[in-house]
Write an enzyme that holds these catalytic residues in place. Structure first.
Site: not given
Ligand code: NOJ
Length: 514
Positions: A199, A246
């Site tokens: 993440d 991500e």
């Molecule tokens: C990316 C995640 O996909 C999202 O849902 C989240 O709010 C943020 N990162 C913070 O963790």
């Protein structure tokens, strides 16, 4: 599948709160997911990526993790998670879990200890605690969800949170943090998970005290790469495991640095997700993807739990996606949106690389744009001062069967209300309809196993508003984004996203031929 299964896999994203509810409390859970594994196997996917399933106060849908080595009780138990991993493997489905290294939860043991230990303590050094400046926060950083990125605690210090105040950022220069996350990775790999989704992977390293050096003070700092090299070394001690980052970075070359051979295996292709429904724009993103990635495999992503559903987005006059403006409430033509989402699905599934399918995409679910204010849970809604309705509209629980809510999601009232119109979009209703979105995905995913996935493509010279390529396996994929029908390439038709009257490819349609 070969050792490098992730190079060509079809990966289905399960948002556990909204997939299926096994115990009737209105919230999806592992029991619900376990009863639906046969459905997913039948759909033809190769892996499941689960959004965070850890104990969490749910200030940000589980991305506020209180304990990285356990399961949120609302979702189930660690034993159930282990059973799920085994049952998925029995069906040939791999499991990818979501690890959240940038921040934790205010309910985590470390953060509670840091608050209790006070200023200057070793416990606080694992986070970014700082004294304020002139009665205000230490600097002017803004939270990605809106508002200041610093929150003051009763003893006067401030802590950094790039997201919600309930999500304090870790200090990745602290050895405890590095050691602990390696242990978290080991914990899940030892339980058989096949991959880790990382993440907010590009914002771990920051320096609030740095003199401005022309670089963003917390995005894509070089130190991130040292972390992922360490993670990769550990991952490589297990057979056949992968890391997917991500990484939201507009610069393809900066993005590609995360895919160097000793770093991550793949990253999500967000430029593809954000591209408008326009042939030159899509062609440019596809070409840039291959140029930037080199030997690393591409991924193709049309949506996820953070973005507007494709059926809604593609029916709008502006079909691009950008977090800065979700275009909530912009007029949309649902039948045009669905037609284009079907064509986009066949395009994404045909491209070389792996593909991510966010739950509900295979049902053609639209964004739910009329959720009442009082049910909204996304912190973006409050943090934006009620100007951005956030991401709840793509997180509404799935419709499985029946003709009225909760549509077989469970026996309780779903945590977000489902639109009554979804009676035509249930898995049950679509399963028996050969022309449904679900049937299209099912057929396409099964054909993809034989003819698509990892490999190469060769573009054909066509009208600039038509995308046409042949894969190394001989399958030709052609998408017409022009306003008029165009001739079909030669070959036997395998599948098309809409009917092909007069043997021509109509606007907003993709066909596969062999
Ligand atoms: C990316 C995640 O996909 C999202 O849902 C989240 O709010 C943020 N990162 C913070 O963790």
């Amino acid at each position: 599948m070969p050792e490098t299964w992730w190079r060509g896999a079809a990966i289905y994203q399960v948002y556990p709160r909204s997939f299926a509810d096994g115990n009737g409390d209105g919230v999806g859970d592992l029991a619900g997911l376990r009863t639906r594994l046969d459905h997913l196997a039948d759909l033809g996917i190769d892996a499941i990526w689960l959004n965070p399933w850890y104990p969490s106060p749910m200030a940000d849908g589980g991305y506020d993790v209180a304990d990285y080595r356990d399961i949120e009780p609302v979702f189930g138990t660690l034993a159930e998670a282990e059973a799920l991993i085994a049952e998925a493997h029995e069906r040939g489905i791999r499991i990818i879990v979501d690890v959240v290294p940038n921040h934790t939860s205010v309910a985590s043991a470390w953060f509670k200890a840091a608050l209790a230990a006070g200023p200057g303590s070793p416990e606080r050094a694992r986070f970014w605690f700082r004294p304020g400046v002139a009665g205000g926060p230490p600097n002017d950083w803004r939270s990605i969800f809106g508002g200041p990125a610093w929150t003051q605690v009763p003893d006067g210090e401030w802590y950094l949170h790039l997201f919600a105040p309930e999500q304090p950022d870790f200090n990745w220069t602290h050895p405890d943090v590095r050691v602990d996350f390696l242990d978290v990775l080991r914990f899940w790999f030892d339980r058989g998970v096949d991959g880790i989704r990382i993440d907010s992977a590009a914002v771990l390293v920051k320096d609030p005290d740095a003199e401005p050096d022309g670089l963003d003070p917390y995005t894509d700092r070089d130190g991130c790469h040292d972390i992922y090299r360490e993670w990769r070394r550990l991952t490589d001690t297990y057979p056949d495991r992968m890391l997917v980052g991500e990484v939201w970075l507009p610069d393809a070359e900066r993005l590609a640095r995360y895919l160097r051979p000793d770093e991550l295996h793949t990253v999500f292709n967000f430029p593809f997700l954000g591209a408008p429904w326009n042939a030159p724009a899509l062609r440019a993103v596809i070409d840039d993807t291959f140029t930037a990635l080199g030997d690393a495999p591409a991924t193709w992503v049309l949506s996820n739990h953070d973005v507007t559903r494709p059926v809604t987005r593609y029916g709008r006059p502006d079909t691009s996606f950008d977090h800065a403006d979700r275009k909530h409430g912009m007029a949309t033509d649902p039948s045009l949106g669905l037609r284009r989402a079907r064509a986009a699905a066949l395009l994404a599934l045909a491209l070389p690389g792996s593909v991510y399918i966010y739950q509900g995409e295979e049902l053609g679910l639209p964004e739910v744009e009329d959720l009442p204010d009082e049910v909204l849970q996304d912190p973006i809604w409050t943090r934006s001062g009620h100007t951005d309705r956030g991401r709840d509209g793509c997180r509404v629980p799935l419709p499985w069967s029946g003709t009225s809510p909760p549509f077989g999601f469970g026996t309780g009232t779903p945590w977000l209300p489902q639109p009554p119109e979804w009676k035509t979009l249930t898995v049950e209703a679509q399963s028996t309809d050969p022309d449904s979105m679900l049937s299209l995905y099912r057929t396409a995913l099964h054909l993809r196993r034989t003819h698509l996935g990892d490999g190469t493509l060769t573009w054909h010279d066509t009208h600039p508003d038509v995308l046409s390529f042949t894969r190394d396996t001989g399958l030709t994929c052609v998408t017409n984004l022009s306003p008029t029908p165009v001739p079909l390439p030669t070959g036997t038709l395998l599948l098309s996203s809409s009917p092909l009257p007069h043997n021509l490819l109509p606007p907003d349609t993709t066909a596969w031929l062999l």
